[in-house]
Design a protein around this motif. Structure first.
Motif, PDB file in Angstrom:
ATOM      1  N   GLN B  27       7.828  19.159  -0.048  1.00  0.00           N
ATOM      2  CA  GLN B  27       6.989  18.163   0.625  1.00  0.00           C
ATOM      3  C   GLN B  27       7.381  16.763   0.188  1.00  0.00           C
ATOM      4  O   GLN B  27       7.673  16.517  -0.978  1.00  0.00           O
ATOM      5  CB  GLN B  27       5.527  18.399   0.260  1.00  0.00           C
ATOM      6  N   ARG B  28       7.327  15.844   1.124  1.00  0.00           N
ATOM      7  CA  ARG B  28       7.793  14.487   0.830  1.00  0.00           C
ATOM      8  C   ARG B  28       6.818  13.771  -0.096  1.00  0.00           C
ATOM      9  O   ARG B  28       5.623  13.713   0.189  1.00  0.00           O
ATOM     10  CB  ARG B  28       7.959  13.704   2.129  1.00  0.00           C
ATOM     11  N   VAL B  29       7.370  13.215  -1.171  1.00  0.00           N
ATOM     12  CA  VAL B  29       6.506  12.563  -2.149  1.00  0.00           C
ATOM     13  C   VAL B  29       5.989  11.215  -1.650  1.00  0.00           C
ATOM     14  O   VAL B  29       4.995  10.703  -2.160  1.00  0.00           O
ATOM     15  CB  VAL B  29       7.231  12.374  -3.511  1.00  0.00           C
ATOM     16  N   GLU B  30       6.650  10.649  -0.640  1.00  0.00           N
ATOM     17  CA  GLU B  30       6.186   9.345  -0.150  1.00  0.00           C
ATOM     18  C   GLU B  30       5.072   9.464   0.891  1.00  0.00           C
ATOM     19  O   GLU B  30       4.436   8.479   1.236  1.00  0.00           O
ATOM     20  CB  GLU B  30       7.337   8.497   0.425  1.00  0.00           C
ATOM     21  N   ASP B  31       4.842  10.670   1.382  1.00  0.00           N
ATOM     22  CA  ASP B  31       3.924  10.786   2.515  1.00  0.00           C
ATOM     23  C   ASP B  31       2.473  10.422   2.220  1.00  0.00           C
ATOM     24  O   ASP B  31       1.809   9.855   3.101  1.00  0.00           O
ATOM     25  CB  ASP B  31       4.006  12.186   3.122  1.00  0.00           C
ATOM     26  N   PRO B  32       1.936  10.725   1.022  1.00  0.00           N
ATOM     27  CA  PRO B  32       0.525  10.343   0.820  1.00  0.00           C
ATOM     28  C   PRO B  32       0.246   8.883   1.159  1.00  0.00           C
ATOM     29  O   PRO B  32      -0.755   8.570   1.809  1.00  0.00           O
ATOM     30  CB  PRO B  32       0.302  10.651  -0.664  1.00  0.00           C
ATOM     31  N   ARG B  33       1.142   7.980   0.779  1.00  0.00           N
ATOM     32  CA  ARG B  33       0.815   6.580   1.069  1.00  0.00           C
ATOM     33  C   ARG B  33       0.988   6.248   2.550  1.00  0.00           C
ATOM     34  O   ARG B  33       0.285   5.393   3.085  1.00  0.00           O
ATOM     35  CB  ARG B  33       1.612   5.634   0.172  1.00  0.00           C
ATOM     36  N   PHE B  34       1.908   6.946   3.233  1.00  0.00           N
ATOM     37  CA  PHE B  34       2.016   6.713   4.681  1.00  0.00           C
ATOM     38  C   PHE B  34       0.802   7.294   5.410  1.00  0.00           C
ATOM     39  O   PHE B  34       0.243   6.679   6.312  1.00  0.00           O
ATOM     40  CB  PHE B  34       3.288   7.364   5.247  1.00  0.00           C
ATOM     41  N   GLY B 519      12.717   9.620   3.801  1.00  0.00           N
ATOM     42  CA  GLY B 519      12.337  10.515   2.713  1.00  0.00           C
ATOM     43  C   GLY B 519      13.298  10.508   1.545  1.00  0.00           C
ATOM     44  O   GLY B 519      13.410  11.490   0.823  1.00  0.00           O
ATOM     45  N   HIS B 520      13.964   9.376   1.329  1.00  0.00           N
ATOM     46  CA  HIS B 520      14.907   9.299   0.201  1.00  0.00           C
ATOM     47  C   HIS B 520      14.238   9.548  -1.137  1.00  0.00           C
ATOM     48  O   HIS B 520      14.858  10.061  -2.056  1.00  0.00           O
ATOM     49  CB  HIS B 520      15.535   7.899   0.136  1.00  0.00           C
ATOM     50  N   GLU B 521      12.974   9.136  -1.251  1.00  0.00           N
ATOM     51  CA  GLU B 521      12.311   9.274  -2.547  1.00  0.00           C
ATOM     52  C   GLU B 521      12.149  10.747  -2.897  1.00  0.00           C
ATOM     53  O   GLU B 521      12.012  11.100  -4.064  1.00  0.00           O
ATOM     54  CB  GLU B 521      10.950   8.568  -2.515  1.00  0.00           C
ATOM     55  N   ASP B 538       8.976  14.417 -12.158  1.00  0.00           N
ATOM     56  CA  ASP B 538       9.400  13.583 -13.288  1.00  0.00           C
ATOM     57  C   ASP B 538      10.464  12.561 -12.883  1.00  0.00           C
ATOM     58  O   ASP B 538      11.089  11.939 -13.739  1.00  0.00           O
ATOM     59  CB  ASP B 538       9.937  14.470 -14.419  1.00  0.00           C
ATOM     60  N   VAL B 539      10.676  12.410 -11.566  1.00  0.00           N
ATOM     61  CA  VAL B 539      11.700  11.477 -11.081  1.00  0.00           C
ATOM     62  C   VAL B 539      11.041  10.447 -10.174  1.00  0.00           C
ATOM     63  O   VAL B 539      10.225  10.790  -9.311  1.00  0.00           O
ATOM     64  CB  VAL B 539      12.790  12.217 -10.273  1.00  0.00           C
ATOM     65  N   ARG B 540      11.376   9.207 -10.370  1.00  0.00           N
ATOM     66  CA  ARG B 540      10.911   8.155  -9.469  1.00  0.00           C
ATOM     67  C   ARG B 540      12.141   7.475  -8.873  1.00  0.00           C
ATOM     68  O   ARG B 540      13.084   7.158  -9.592  1.00  0.00           O
ATOM     69  CB  ARG B 540      10.082   7.145 -10.256  1.00  0.00           C
ATOM     70  N   VAL B 541      12.099   7.262  -7.559  1.00  0.00           N
ATOM     71  CA  VAL B 541      13.242   6.643  -6.887  1.00  0.00           C
ATOM     72  C   VAL B 541      12.849   5.242  -6.434  1.00  0.00           C
ATOM     73  O   VAL B 541      11.867   5.072  -5.706  1.00  0.00           O
ATOM     74  CB  VAL B 541      13.695   7.488  -5.680  1.00  0.00           C
ATOM     75  N   LEU B 542      13.591   4.247  -6.878  1.00  0.00           N
ATOM     76  CA  LEU B 542      13.373   2.860  -6.448  1.00  0.00           C
ATOM     77  C   LEU B 542      14.487   2.462  -5.482  1.00  0.00           C
ATOM     78  O   LEU B 542      15.659   2.783  -5.700  1.00  0.00           O
ATOM     79  CB  LEU B 542      13.401   1.917  -7.656  1.00  0.00           C
TER      80      LEU B 542
END
Lengths: 290, 800
Positions: B27-34, B519-521, B538-542
């Motif tokens: 599941q995409r980790v960025e989706d909650p904020r979208f 979905g790069h993050e 445990d990974v954060r993508v900037l």
């Protein structure tokens, strides 16, 4: 995309609204659902000095069956009408037409009366009112009057309502007897205004057509009744010859416009196609109601 | 043309560590904020003392600017601010960097200087603290501009008339390029042919229509000489370089941030003139300036795409074997040969990619482009390839019908076999690997092709017209130096990622690929998680901020999975080595004997000897005794690495099949089913791949059926709202199924290929061929898009 300046009024009663309107009838506009008006203001296609928001006036949000009429208030949202059982049972053509109009977010705000008063030539609701018959109830400081459907639509975006009047409700006639209806339209996408559409209401007596109204929309400044075809079909049954004649009457009656979505030839041709289909469906519906 | 053996320069180690994350439907980790609406776009950002900018745009297609009277603005210079092209005269114009000797250049001033070349071109900018008042001022200033109107040049045909008005009189012509290149014995091919077939096809002009329009916020802090620009861009670093150059600011004083970007699709590549004007105004005012494009403005002035005239002549044998093709590709560049890749962006890429999955041995390609009074043409998902693929697949169906061959058999006969790859196409594109026939077969199996044909016959007996459309594609991906050269527009490339583990054992990645919905993050975290043996949590993508990401070109042209994936994988491999070196000292064991699993480092064969990643990272930072006595290049106590990658070109492939029913009385096209088979090599996240397919297919369907930027004969745009410019909606989404084949690239790191564009490249032809197949009994031919109901009735002669 912001509108030019205007004064915004929020009356709580119809009398207050009429008073504000009376001060500057030509420079004022009423705001109900705002789904056509607000985009026009934002695009600066329309400018009004006074915007009178009638959404806080009570007594304008209702759906009622009264003897031979379906009555809908000026603030009743299209979504509520589309999902109302009385409407579905007594005037299914209206429920059906609403399924073709816009998307939920728009019908949650948009009103039936607002759409009728906006009088877009490609809109569904003016065609439905023209086909089933009925009247608008309008009020001014001088009192209340009604305007019959056939007298209501003057031209594109122009109705018989005077600038100092507020439409408070619409009353759709409810047909009796062995009657049927059909609604047909072609749009580029679901929810778009029609390239061309047809609404038909038909009554049968002893298996022959005793009354029929054929309304084509999206082809002229107002919904068009094809009265030649209507007259010729009285006393008839539907067969290849009567259908062909009706289609020929449609073609003869219309001189539709070209626009970027379809040409005049397209509209004329497809109006005939939809009238043929619509007559057969209305007949089928009438027979199933018998 | 040739089987390729050693043409590609390969990095030494192309392996990638694949564990539980790569290939998983994460599941995409960025989706909650979208999904909760908390994501922040440019329009969500405000700064103290900010002014709102509004552009004054030309109402005319083609005119000289005679005068602009700013004095009409109340509060000018106090509360109201206005600038014109004259004010910005010293700012260098935008210009394309394509290096073709005979390509004429048409520099574009960020605000029109002296002349306007399309309705909607920015003529002036006004700013005020209140957006409403700013729009009132813009209207007022618009009325105070005097124009001297010139004859319009509404289309390519008008552009090439001898008495046509010239958009850029200094170059003496409206046609900025025309060249023909011949490969193989094309005349011999036509002599040897049994027949030849022709197609004259006009591909429509449409545009990306991202949900978020363009927008720029710029703030110049005078005490620090620091410019910060927030822009809805796909290329923050590149934009920073351009702004620095145009505004004469030192590069280290320009920071560009792409906050959330609500869709780019290529339109937000390179440089919009507005991205120069807004920072320039911020410099003049010393106040933050924000411009948010509205939808009408977007349809008027954001770049357009896809319009081409494609003329094909095909030499064939009666058995369906294609001997040679002459193709002419003519682009409509709009008012300027735009800075993205000039007016050739459509036709040059179309011509080079034209062979697709087929064995083409003789080919004549003519590439031309003219300028017209329209908004300029630039990149949009499937640049050039959409029109190219559409024309090729449509003509293949026409030939099949003409020769009475099944369209699938016609394709198979001319298609490359998997074992012919790697293969150098006649235009010099090196197809690394693929599954051309397999994807066609799989798509046809999915619809039970023979059963469809039988049912089609039966329904025709009832007067119902169904059709099947096949569209096969090869999709060039991994846009770096190699891909761009093979595409026909060589450009150098440079990209990097930094992977850093902190003393807590957690990982932060800074990457030069810049996500805007892809979905790069998630996908890059998957690569790092497998590389390091840790959880993606445990990974954060900037990304998207020039201050926190290493230099690189951002995201476009299906490059980020290949480049982002490889740079992250290689940097993560370095960090793994660093971690294991430290752990080896802790365990007094050789690093080669250590395992990392789920964030636990242990000695192989002795599972009781283990430490958490946090313990090892802590030791690496704080336990001085573990440090190497003589630190070498890779023996720093730091757990961090930055890696570069400029990939070889990789080519994805696939097949789209559409089933349709056409109402021959109303011309309405109903899509019953869309089957997509795609092969992008190693898949990082199948759910993200599916999402890319869904979106790209819908954009392709939009192009085939709905979308069309229409100008009248005076060069006035008629599609300036979403009532008239019709994009497909969720309500119009047909049944769509996506099937996967996985043929890893032998060239790229990890075998990854890109895949963002194939759907839009292939879908229009699949729709068109389905419609033409349904209407075959009427002799219908596809000549232009979109396939509106009106167009369909004309195709079958119901209206004339």
């Amino acid at each position: 995309m912001k509108p030019a300046p205007f004064a915004y009024h929020v009356p709580n009663t119809i009398d207050e609204a009429l008073a504000i309107l009376g001060n500057d009838p030509d420079g004022s506009r009423l705001l109900a659902g705002g789904q056509s008006l607000v985009p026009m203001l934002n695009l600066r296609l329309a400018n009004f000095d006074n915007l009178i928001d009638i959404n806080h006036i009570s007594g304008l949000d209702h759906i009622r069956i009264e003897s031979d009429s379906l009555v809908i208030g000026a603030l009743t949202r299209q979504y509520d009408v589309a999902h109302n059982d009385d409407v579905r049972n007594r005037l299914p053509v209206l429920s059906n037409a609403l399924a073709h109009i816009a998307h939920t977010a728009i019908s949650n705000r948009g009103t039936i009366v607002g759409s009728l008063c906006h009088a877009d030539p490609a809109a569904e609701l003016p065609a439905v009112l023209t086909a089933v018959g009925g009247e608008l109830v309008v009020q001014s400081a001088a009192g209340t009057r009604t305007i019959r459907a056939n007298d209501f639509f003057n031209s594109s975006f122009t109705t018989a309502i005077n600038p100092n009047e507020v439409a408070t409700e619409v009353r759709f006639d409810l047909a009796g007897g062995t009657s049927g209806w059909s609604f047909e339209e072609v749009a580029r996408r679901h929810g778009d205004f029609a390239l061309v559409g047809v609404v038909i209401q038909m009554t049968l007596e002893k298996n022959a057509i005793s009354d029929v109204r054929i309304v084509v929309f999206g082809v002229a400044a107002t919904p068009q009744r094809i009265t030649d075809a209507e007259k010729r079909l009285i006393g008839q049954t539907l067969n290849d010859a009567t259908l062909d004649q009706a289609v020929a009457d449609v073609a003869a009656a219309l001189s539709p416009p070209d626009d970027i979505h379809a040409t005049a030839q397209y509209r004329r041709h497809v109006a005939g196609v939809l009238v043929r289909r619509g007559l057969l469906r209305a007949l089928e519906d009438a027979n199933s109601s018998a | 043309m040739d089987k390729v053996t050693s043409a590609v320069r390969l990095p030494k180690d192309r392996s990638i560590r694949k564990g539980k994350w790569i290939g998983a439907r994460v599941q995409r980790v960025e989706d909650p904020r979208f999904l909760t609406g908390s994501a922040k776009y440019v329009a969500d950002l405000t700064l103290p003392r900010m002014v709102h900018a509004v552009f004054v745009r030309s109402p005319h297609a083609h005119a000289y600017i005679v005068s602009i009277d700013k004095s009409v603005l109340p509060g000018l210079g106090k509360t109201a601010f206005a600038f014109t092209g004259e004010d910005m005269r010293e700012v260098p114009a935008l210009i394309d960097v394509v290096t073709l000797e005979t390509l004429l250049k048409t520099p574009q001033h960020s605000l029109a200087l002296g002349k306007v070349r399309f309705a909607g071109e920015a003529v002036a900018i006004v700013a005020h603290a209140d957006r409403y008042i700013a729009e009132d001022l813009a209207e007022l200033l618009g009325q105070a501009i005097e124009y001297d109107i010139l004859d319009p040049v509404p289309d390519v045909a008008a552009a090439s008339k001898t008495d046509a008005a010239l958009l850029h009189p200094d170059i003496g012509t409206n046609e900025v390029y025309r060249e023909t290149e011949t490969h193989g014995d094309i005349d011999g091919a036509f002599k040897a042919a049994d027949q030849s077939f022709s197609l004259r096809f006009h591909h429509n002009r449409y545009e990306a229509a991202p949900m978020e329009t363009r927008g720029v916020l710029a703030n110049y802090e005078r005490p620090d000489s620091q410019l910060t620009v927030w822009s809805s861009t796909q290329m923050p670093h590149f934009l920073g370089s351009i702004i620095s150059g145009k505004l004469g600011l030192p590069a280290q004083r320009v920071r560009v941030i792409a906050p959330e970007v609500g869709g780019g699709f290529g339109q937000k590549m390179c440089t919009s003139p507005e991205e120069i004007v807004v920072p320039w105004v911020a410099l003049q005012l010393g106040r933050p300036v924000r411009w948010i494009e509205d939808r009408r403005e977007h349809l008027l002035s954001a770049t357009h795409a896809k319009e081409q005239y494609v003329n094909l002549d095909v030499a064939v044998k009666n058995d369906g074997k294609i001997l040679g093709i002459k193709g002419e590709f003519i682009g409509d560049g709009g008012g300027y040969s735009f800075n993205t890749e000039s007016a050739l962006i459509e036709p040059a890429l179309a011509a080079k990619a034209f062979p697709g999955p087929y064995r083409l041995e003789c080919y004549e390609e003519t590439v031309a482009a003219s300028l017209t009074n329209k908004s300029p043409a630039a990149a949009y998902r499937g640049v050039g390839w959409t029109a190219s693929n559409a024309a090729r697949e449509i003509v293949i169906d026409e030939i099949a019908r003409g020769l009475d061959i099944d369209p699938a058999d016609m394709r198979r006969m001319n298609m490359l076999d998997a074992d012919e790859l790697p293969y150098k196409s006649i235009t010099g594109q090196i197809y690394d690997s693929g599954s051309y026939k397999e994807s066609l077969d799989k798509a046809l199996d999915a619809i039970d092709y023979p059963a469809f044909r039988a049912e089609q016959q039966r329904l025709r007996g009832e007067g119902r017209y169904t059709g099947v459309g096949i569209s096969c594609y090869v999709e060039q991906t991994a846009w770096g130096s190699d891909s761009s050269a093979q595409a026909g527009t060589p450009l150098p490339s440079h990209d990097n990622s930094t992977v850093t583990m902190d003393p807590g054992g957690k990982v932060t990645i800074g990457t030069s690929v810049s996500g805007h919905g892809q979905g790069h993050e998630t996908s890059l975290a998957q690569v790092a998680a497998d590389g390091l043996g840790i959880d993606i949590a445990d990974v954060r993508v900037l990304h998207g901020d020039t201050l926190t990401s290493p230099y690189g070109l951002g995201t476009y042209a299906s490059r980020s999975a290949v480049i982002g994936g490889a740079t992250v994988a290689r940097a993560a491999a370095d960090v793994r080595e660093q971690v294991l070196r430290v752990a080896g000292k802790l365990f007094e064991a050789s690093p080669e004997d250590l395992l990392i699993e789920d964030g636990i480092i242990s000695v192989a064969g002795a599972p009781s000897l283990s430490k958490t990643m946090e313990e090892v990272a802590f030791a690496a930072y704080w336990d001085g005794g573990l440090r190497d006595e003589e630190p070498g290049e890779n023996h720093q106590p730091l757990l961090s690495s930055t890696r570069f990658y400029d990939p070889p070109a990789t080519y994805s492939n696939g097949c789209v099949v559409v089933l349709t029913e056409v109402d021959t009385d109303t011309g309405v096209v109903k899509l019953d089913r869309v089957v997509v088979v795609e092969d992008c090599g190693t898949v990082i996240n199948p759910m993200i791949v599916d999402g890319q397919v869904h979106g790209a297919i819908m954009q392709g369907i939009g192009g085939a059926l709905l979308e069309h930027l229409i100008y009248d004969a005076d060069g006035q745009p008629l599609t300036t709202t979403y009532m008239d410019y019709l994009v497909p909606t969720a309500m119009g989404m047909p049944n769509m199924e996506v099937h996967h084949l996985e043929t890893p690239s032998p060239f790229s790191i990890g075998g990854i290929k890109g895949m963002g564009e194939g759907g839009q490249v292939a879908a229009p032809a699949a729709v068109a061929n389905a419609v033409a197949d349904a209407l075959a009994p009427f002799g219908a031919r596809i000549t232009h898009f979109p396939l509106s109901p009106d167009n369909v009735l004309r195709m079958i002669g119901k209206i004339a």
